[in-house]
Design a protein around this motif. Sequence first.
Motif, PDB file in Angstrom:
ATOM      1  N   LYS A 204     -20.359  13.924  39.436  1.00  0.00           N
ATOM      2  CA  LYS A 204     -20.641  13.097  38.265  1.00  0.00           C
ATOM      3  C   LYS A 204     -19.762  13.448  37.072  1.00  0.00           C
ATOM      4  O   LYS A 204     -19.396  12.590  36.276  1.00  0.00           O
ATOM      5  N   ILE A 205     -19.415  14.721  36.934  1.00  0.00           N
ATOM      6  CA  ILE A 205     -18.646  15.155  35.773  1.00  0.00           C
ATOM      7  C   ILE A 205     -17.227  14.612  35.800  1.00  0.00           C
ATOM      8  O   ILE A 205     -16.523  14.622  34.779  1.00  0.00           O
ATOM      9  N   SER A 206     -16.790  14.102  36.945  1.00  0.00           N
ATOM     10  CA  SER A 206     -15.429  13.573  37.055  1.00  0.00           C
ATOM     11  C   SER A 206     -15.179  12.453  36.057  1.00  0.00           C
ATOM     12  O   SER A 206     -14.058  12.301  35.549  1.00  0.00           O
ATOM     13  N   PHE A 207     -16.195  11.655  35.760  1.00  0.00           N
ATOM     14  CA  PHE A 207     -16.004  10.549  34.828  1.00  0.00           C
ATOM     15  C   PHE A 207     -15.707  11.053  33.419  1.00  0.00           C
ATOM     16  O   PHE A 207     -14.971  10.427  32.669  1.00  0.00           O
ATOM     17  N   VAL A 208     -16.268  12.186  33.047  1.00  0.00           N
ATOM     18  CA  VAL A 208     -15.964  12.795  31.755  1.00  0.00           C
ATOM     19  C   VAL A 208     -14.515  13.262  31.731  1.00  0.00           C
ATOM     20  O   VAL A 208     -13.772  13.023  30.770  1.00  0.00           O
ATOM     21  N   PHE A 209     -14.081  13.928  32.797  1.00  0.00           N
ATOM     22  CA  PHE A 209     -12.706  14.408  32.867  1.00  0.00           C
ATOM     23  C   PHE A 209     -11.705  13.246  32.887  1.00  0.00           C
ATOM     24  O   PHE A 209     -10.615  13.347  32.307  1.00  0.00           O
ATOM     25  N   LEU A 210     -12.066  12.151  33.551  1.00  0.00           N
ATOM     26  CA  LEU A 210     -11.176  10.991  33.576  1.00  0.00           C
ATOM     27  C   LEU A 210     -11.027  10.366  32.191  1.00  0.00           C
ATOM     28  O   LEU A 210      -9.955   9.857  31.842  1.00  0.00           O
ATOM     29  N   ALA A 211     -12.096  10.407  31.395  1.00  0.00           N
ATOM     30  CA  ALA A 211     -11.999   9.927  30.009  1.00  0.00           C
ATOM     31  C   ALA A 211     -11.035  10.804  29.209  1.00  0.00           C
ATOM     32  O   ALA A 211     -10.201  10.295  28.448  1.00  0.00           O
ATOM     33  N   PHE A 212     -11.144  12.137  29.372  1.00  0.00           N
ATOM     34  CA  PHE A 212     -10.180  13.038  28.736  1.00  0.00           C
ATOM     35  C   PHE A 212      -8.758  12.704  29.185  1.00  0.00           C
ATOM     36  O   PHE A 212      -7.827  12.682  28.374  1.00  0.00           O
ATOM     37  N   GLU A 392       4.745  17.932  25.875  1.00  0.00           N
ATOM     38  CA  GLU A 392       3.382  17.621  26.335  1.00  0.00           C
ATOM     39  C   GLU A 392       2.510  18.867  26.488  1.00  0.00           C
ATOM     40  O   GLU A 392       1.341  18.769  26.890  1.00  0.00           O
ATOM     41  N   SER A 393       3.047  20.040  26.154  1.00  0.00           N
ATOM     42  CA  SER A 393       2.311  21.294  26.372  1.00  0.00           C
ATOM     43  C   SER A 393       0.986  21.329  25.618  1.00  0.00           C
ATOM     44  O   SER A 393      -0.035  21.775  26.149  1.00  0.00           O
ATOM     45  N   TYR A 394       1.005  20.853  24.368  1.00  0.00           N
ATOM     46  CA  TYR A 394      -0.215  20.907  23.565  1.00  0.00           C
ATOM     47  C   TYR A 394      -1.318  20.063  24.193  1.00  0.00           C
ATOM     48  O   TYR A 394      -2.474  20.496  24.256  1.00  0.00           O
ATOM     49  N   ARG A 395      -0.960  18.854  24.671  1.00  0.00           N
ATOM     50  CA  ARG A 395      -1.985  17.975  25.251  1.00  0.00           C
ATOM     51  C   ARG A 395      -2.544  18.552  26.550  1.00  0.00           C
ATOM     52  O   ARG A 395      -3.749  18.458  26.817  1.00  0.00           O
ATOM     53  N   ILE A 396      -1.689  19.142  27.367  1.00  0.00           N
ATOM     54  CA  ILE A 396      -2.161  19.736  28.614  1.00  0.00           C
ATOM     55  C   ILE A 396      -3.074  20.920  28.324  1.00  0.00           C
ATOM     56  O   ILE A 396      -4.132  21.085  28.947  1.00  0.00           O
ATOM     57  N   LYS A 397      -2.702  21.734  27.349  1.00  0.00           N
ATOM     58  CA  LYS A 397      -3.555  22.881  27.005  1.00  0.00           C
ATOM     59  C   LYS A 397      -4.871  22.421  26.382  1.00  0.00           C
ATOM     60  O   LYS A 397      -5.917  23.038  26.602  1.00  0.00           O
ATOM     61  N   LEU A 398      -4.824  21.334  25.609  1.00  0.00           N
ATOM     62  CA  LEU A 398      -6.057  20.784  25.058  1.00  0.00           C
ATOM     63  C   LEU A 398      -6.959  20.276  26.170  1.00  0.00           C
ATOM     64  O   LEU A 398      -8.192  20.470  26.131  1.00  0.00           O
ATOM     65  N   PHE A 399      -6.385  19.642  27.188  1.00  0.00           N
ATOM     66  CA  PHE A 399      -7.158  19.186  28.353  1.00  0.00           C
ATOM     67  C   PHE A 399      -7.808  20.387  29.044  1.00  0.00           C
ATOM     68  O   PHE A 399      -8.992  20.367  29.392  1.00  0.00           O
ATOM     69  N   LEU A 400      -7.039  21.451  29.239  1.00  0.00           N
ATOM     70  CA  LEU A 400      -7.587  22.658  29.860  1.00  0.00           C
ATOM     71  C   LEU A 400      -8.723  23.240  29.030  1.00  0.00           C
ATOM     72  O   LEU A 400      -9.740  23.704  29.572  1.00  0.00           O
ATOM     73  N   LEU A 401      -8.571  23.205  27.712  1.00  0.00           N
ATOM     74  CA  LEU A 401      -9.627  23.724  26.832  1.00  0.00           C
ATOM     75  C   LEU A 401     -10.891  22.876  26.940  1.00  0.00           C
ATOM     76  O   LEU A 401     -12.008  23.417  26.992  1.00  0.00           O
ATOM     77  N   LEU A 402     -10.741  21.558  26.980  1.00  0.00           N
ATOM     78  CA  LEU A 402     -11.901  20.672  27.106  1.00  0.00           C
ATOM     79  C   LEU A 402     -12.627  20.899  28.428  1.00  0.00           C
ATOM     80  O   LEU A 402     -13.867  20.912  28.482  1.00  0.00           O
ATOM     81  N   VAL A 403     -11.872  21.072  29.505  1.00  0.00           N
ATOM     82  CA  VAL A 403     -12.481  21.369  30.806  1.00  0.00           C
ATOM     83  C   VAL A 403     -13.221  22.699  30.752  1.00  0.00           C
ATOM     84  O   VAL A 403     -14.310  22.847  31.324  1.00  0.00           O
TER      85      VAL A 403
END
Length: 443
Positions: A204-212, A392-403
């Motif tokens: 179920k959490i995949s939908f949250v990650f897909l929004a990110f 794109e490093s900042y966005r990828i690291k932000l994605f990792l932080l959100l996860v």
Amino acid sequence: MIHRSTFIYRVFCIMLWTVACFGFVAEELLPPLEGMRPLVMLACDAMALMLGLFTLRDRRQLWVVGSFLLISLTSTILVNRLGLVTYINGSRMFFGMLFVPSILLYLLQDRQADRWRSGIERQLRIFLYVQAVCITWQFVRYGAGDHGGGSMGMGFSGIVSALIILISYYFVARDFDTDNFWASLWQKRQYIFLMYPVFLNETKISFVFLAFYFVLLFRGDVRSMSKMVVAIPVAAVAFALLYMLYMTATGLKSDDEMDIANTDFIKEYLFSENAEDAVENMQNLVDHGEEAMDAVDGMSGTQDLPRFVKIAVTPITVARSDGGTFLGAGLGHFKGGTVLERTEFYKENEWLILGTMNLYMFVYMQMGLLGMFWFGFAIWAMLDFGSRPFHESYRIKLFLLLVTIVSVFYNESFSTLIFCIIFSILAVLHSVAPAAPEQPTDR
């Protein structure tokens, strides 16, 4: 004679693919190997430990390891008076966070760094294809559910979904042109297609990650935000189609009690309308085993506590340990039961520890508030937002932080070696700049 960095890279790859694939091989292809799982995982932990100690040179990583040893030894040995063997066994679940970043930093700062970077990215691509094959196999054989753990096997569905989405984003976001959004998506279509397994394992959490995933493809400037606003209706339609695919794959109907769009289901899934009954049912299950699983109002008895009930109860339980709120109950409560005996804390609180786990429980229960501060420091050191070698490093690291933030409340992903390996790869690849090309010298 084999070069040192070559040896480290090869052992690292052996560790990666062993921990990534042994579960599927043992469960689906060679069942007699299942009994060897504890020994194989122990060998992988040993590889992470030895490689990590050998490559531990980065100052921040030295602080991460040193502070962990100080807090965990004080909590486990000095305060809670648990045995050294219990401590060592319990610390294995932290080896990924402690040692994998050091291995990667060593390789990516080596003279052959570009070779290792290319090789590591090749492993990530192969990983995506392997998961597509394994999860499709599991879906055809078992349907949607916890069996869809990909090459890691049963129980890894949430972790493998997060890893698939993160790796896909890593390749899609690289050189992604927001000004030509749809053309860029089409150019990266293979990595988008390889996300289809996340709709086959009922995570179920995949939908949250897909929004990110979608939001973080856009840069933070005004022009990109205006393009995102235009793309929102298309994204809404896409998510509706994905939701229908999910419902079809999992065999649910829109009025089903387990529908992720059903607010009553989400409330019960995360919080429970009657937490006291849930705790009582769980304790009854622990005390009486299968006898407690008789029908209750036409449904089987509670076999797990909702996530946020566990989060609310954890501080109260930990406060009664010798380490209390600040130091926790010590390491080792999430290991044992195979060779080593379970700890007394586990036996007393099995009703809470059994079943779904989240990162908050995993760290706080063992090392208290100091452990939570340590975890935050370890993530900060791993992500290293100050180093952004690519646009794109900042966005990828932000994605990792959100996860990471989601994992604190949703699952215990960082306690698994495979998640720490992939997470560290994505973080370190965007913290260390590629080697500069050698300039020709005049003679």
